[in-house]
Design an enzyme around this catalytic site. Sequence first.
Site, PDB file in Angstrom:
ATOM      1  N   HIS A   1      -3.927  -0.662 -10.803  1.00 14.75           N
ATOM      2  CA  HIS A   1      -4.728  -1.474 -11.458  1.00 14.75           C
ATOM      3  C   HIS A   1      -5.724  -1.789 -10.001  1.00 14.75           C
ATOM      4  CE1 HIS A   1      -4.221  -6.241 -12.404  1.00 14.75           C
ATOM      5  NE2 HIS A   1      -4.367  -5.638 -12.898  1.00 14.75           N
TER       6      HIS A   1
ATOM      7  N   ASP B   1       0.192  -2.028 -19.275  1.00 10.02           N
ATOM      8  CA  ASP B   1      -0.255  -1.587 -20.605  1.00 10.02           C
ATOM      9  C   ASP B   1       0.974  -0.036 -20.822  1.00 10.02           C
ATOM     10  OD1 ASP B   1      -1.864  -2.908 -21.618  1.00 10.02           O
ATOM     11  OD2 ASP B   1      -3.680  -2.407 -20.462  1.00 10.02           O
TER      12      ASP B   1
HETATM   13  N1  ACO Z   1      -4.496   7.807 -12.909  1.00  8.98           N
HETATM   14  C1  ACO Z   1      -5.229   8.800 -11.068  1.00  8.98           C
HETATM   15  N2  ACO Z   1      -5.935   8.289 -10.874  1.00  8.98           N
HETATM   16  C2  ACO Z   1      -6.319   6.353 -10.590  1.00  8.98           C
HETATM   17  C3  ACO Z   1      -5.583   6.044 -11.705  1.00  8.98           C
HETATM   18  C4  ACO Z   1      -4.458   6.392 -12.862  1.00  8.98           C
HETATM   19  N3  ACO Z   1      -4.252   5.207 -13.665  1.00  8.98           N
HETATM   20  N4  ACO Z   1      -5.972   4.597 -11.684  1.00  8.98           N
HETATM   21  C5  ACO Z   1      -6.120   4.561 -10.233  1.00  8.98           C
HETATM   22  N5  ACO Z   1      -6.065   6.161  -9.690  1.00  8.98           N
HETATM   23  C6  ACO Z   1      -6.660   6.827  -8.614  1.00  8.98           C
HETATM   24  C7  ACO Z   1      -8.399   6.616  -9.041  1.00  8.98           C
HETATM   25  O1  ACO Z   1      -8.379   7.950  -9.019  1.00  8.98           O
HETATM   26  C8  ACO Z   1      -9.176   6.631  -6.795  1.00  8.98           C
HETATM   27  O2  ACO Z   1      -8.380   7.326  -6.266  1.00  8.98           O
HETATM   28  P1  ACO Z   1      -9.716   8.105  -5.498  1.00  8.98           P
HETATM   29  O3  ACO Z   1      -9.767   6.735  -3.567  1.00  8.98           O
HETATM   30  O4  ACO Z   1      -8.693   9.574  -5.325  1.00  8.98           O
HETATM   31  O5  ACO Z   1     -10.941   8.395  -6.024  1.00  8.98           O
HETATM   32  C9  ACO Z   1      -7.224   5.540  -6.317  1.00  8.98           C
HETATM   33  O6  ACO Z   1      -6.881   5.994  -7.486  1.00  8.98           O
HETATM   34  C10 ACO Z   1      -8.044   4.101  -6.745  1.00  8.98           C
HETATM   35  O7  ACO Z   1      -8.594   4.315  -8.081  1.00  8.98           O
HETATM   36  P2  ACO Z   1      -9.662   2.934  -8.369  1.00  8.98           P
HETATM   37  O8  ACO Z   1      -9.887   3.815 -10.323  1.00  8.98           O
HETATM   38  O9  ACO Z   1     -11.044   2.828  -7.585  1.00  8.98           O
HETATM   39  O10 ACO Z   1      -8.722   1.474  -8.859  1.00  8.98           O
HETATM   40  P3  ACO Z   1     -10.014   0.542  -9.236  1.00  8.98           P
HETATM   41  O11 ACO Z   1      -8.890  -0.725  -8.276  1.00  8.98           O
HETATM   42  O12 ACO Z   1     -11.455   0.113  -9.650  1.00  8.98           O
HETATM   43  O13 ACO Z   1      -8.998   1.054 -10.738  1.00  8.98           O
HETATM   44  C11 ACO Z   1      -8.487   0.693 -12.856  1.00  8.98           C
HETATM   45  C12 ACO Z   1      -8.453   0.454 -11.463  1.00  8.98           C
HETATM   46  C13 ACO Z   1      -9.319   0.610 -13.393  1.00  8.98           C
HETATM   47  C14 ACO Z   1      -7.231   0.103 -13.422  1.00  8.98           C
HETATM   48  C15 ACO Z   1      -7.954   2.276 -12.201  1.00  8.98           C
HETATM   49  O14 ACO Z   1      -6.155   1.888 -12.117  1.00  8.98           O
HETATM   50  C16 ACO Z   1      -7.259   2.951 -13.812  1.00  8.98           C
HETATM   51  O15 ACO Z   1      -8.455   3.741 -14.243  1.00  8.98           O
HETATM   52  N6  ACO Z   1      -6.160   2.940 -14.511  1.00  8.98           N
HETATM   53  C17 ACO Z   1      -6.103   3.430 -15.950  1.00  8.98           C
HETATM   54  C18 ACO Z   1      -6.465   2.566 -17.001  1.00  8.98           C
HETATM   55  C19 ACO Z   1      -6.013   1.235 -17.011  1.00  8.98           C
HETATM   56  O16 ACO Z   1      -4.749   1.652 -16.757  1.00  8.98           O
HETATM   57  N7  ACO Z   1      -6.566   0.226 -17.084  1.00  8.98           N
HETATM   58  C20 ACO Z   1      -5.626  -1.048 -17.641  1.00  8.98           C
HETATM   59  C21 ACO Z   1      -5.299  -1.851 -16.555  1.00  8.98           C
HETATM   60  S1  ACO Z   1      -4.706  -3.456 -16.905  1.00  8.98           S
HETATM   61  C22 ACO Z   1      -4.936  -3.915 -17.774  1.00  8.98           C
HETATM   62  O17 ACO Z   1      -5.796  -4.250 -18.241  1.00  8.98           O
HETATM   63  C23 ACO Z   1      -4.495  -4.768 -18.238  1.00  8.98           C
END
Ligand code: ACO
Length: 375
Positions: A261, A312
């Site tokens: 998140h 989710d």
């Molecule tokens: N699975 C695997 N790795 C992850 C995940 C995940 N779900 N979420 C974050 N990471 C990792 C990223 O790959 C990144 O790693 P790195 O630094 O080695 O590249 C690090 O954690 C930071 O992640 P970001 O994507 O940069 O974090 P951000 O704050 O931009 O993203 C997000 C948040 C988009 C929700 C992300 O966690 C994600 O894509 N999750 C999966 C989709 C999801 O569940 N979305 C629902 C969000 S809640 C909502 O909308 C109600």
Amino acid sequence: MKTAEYSPGLEGIIAGTTTISHVNPDLCSLMYRGYDIRELVKHSSFEEVAYLLLKGKLPTQGEYDEFCALLKQERDLPDVLVDAFKTFPKNSVPMDMLRTGTALLALHDPDKDDNSHDANVRKAIRSIAKFPALIAYSYRINRGQEIVKPDNGLGHGENFLYMLQGKKPDAYMAHVFDCSLICYADHGFNASTFSSRVTVSTLSDIYSGLVAAIGTLKGPLHGGANEEAMKMLQEVGTPENAEAWVIDALATKKKIMGFGHREYKNGDPRAFILTEMGAEMSEKLGDTQWYKTASIVESVMHREKNIVPNVDFPTSYIYYLMGLPIEIYTPIFALARVSGWTAHMIEQLDNNRLIRPKALYEGPDHLDFVVRAQR
Ligand code: ACO
């Protein structure tokens, strides 16, 4: 002019003020108008939460009864919308049908040309009331089924389940569903809410903001994640496969849907509430496969990446256990979030300033123009 540092994805940037919901990652809490969602889930209903978000205070019994009666009165759709749903291509994506249905609804709203505060509150109540029918009618018609008209003896959430599934849910299912709607109702300046606020900040109308919000919610990095999370659990299949599946997915840099998140790095309070409910529901139904699989995915994600589930993840298997079609999970998120979207748009319009950030330009400047024939 004020200048600010560039932050990709606007991470950490304060883009405005609000009194609607308080996302507090340090305390792992979420409050609506000052009330902790844990309290609201325990003592309230979705209808009461929608009132709270829109009007800024908890209703008295009289105000609550009046609000529920108004929602019931506005539940059905004009026949022209039902006729329009019959023209949608077969097997259309429910989020696309909701987006189009909302745009059509706008044309038939008696307050469509009135952008005053009071008219916007009326439009908000109408859209909260009508989203369940927009989703259930368009889904059933598109899948070749007769529509099921609303039953005004049922609450907001249970009536949606009835109109979608054609049978009344039992009290326990209706309660869990209602709690999930409370958890989904609002969440600060999330992407879809922000896009709705940007839209109305041009003094456009509430329905245009809703259409923008629905389109924004659809993506798998936002609301679309609950559908993707369930598809992932189906792919994992069994608790025995879960650990190897996650390790392999992480090794190939796959995102695990329903995890991570932007704001909560140590836990999403909504996920805590709903994971507990998911466990209880699985035991009650005697179907623990999905909960057990999910729990292993969760512990491996924590161990390998220190990343925890968001709202989710538990809703995915809760809705699956309720027998709901997977493609309807994100529309359910919208059915709840329409209360937050409309509250935010009204807040934006009540004290509006055009939302228009700057871009950091990284392209070339002052190139010599060469006429086409000489390129
Ligand atoms: N699975 C695997 N790795 C992850 C995940 C995940 N779900 N979420 C974050 N990471 C990792 C990223 O790959 C990144 O790693 P790195 O630094 O080695 O590249 C690090 O954690 C930071 O992640 P970001 O994507 O940069 O974090 P951000 O704050 O931009 O993203 C997000 C948040 C988009 C929700 C992300 O966690 C994600 O894509 N999750 C999966 C989709 C999801 O569940 N979305 C629902 C969000 S809640 C909502 O909308 C109600």
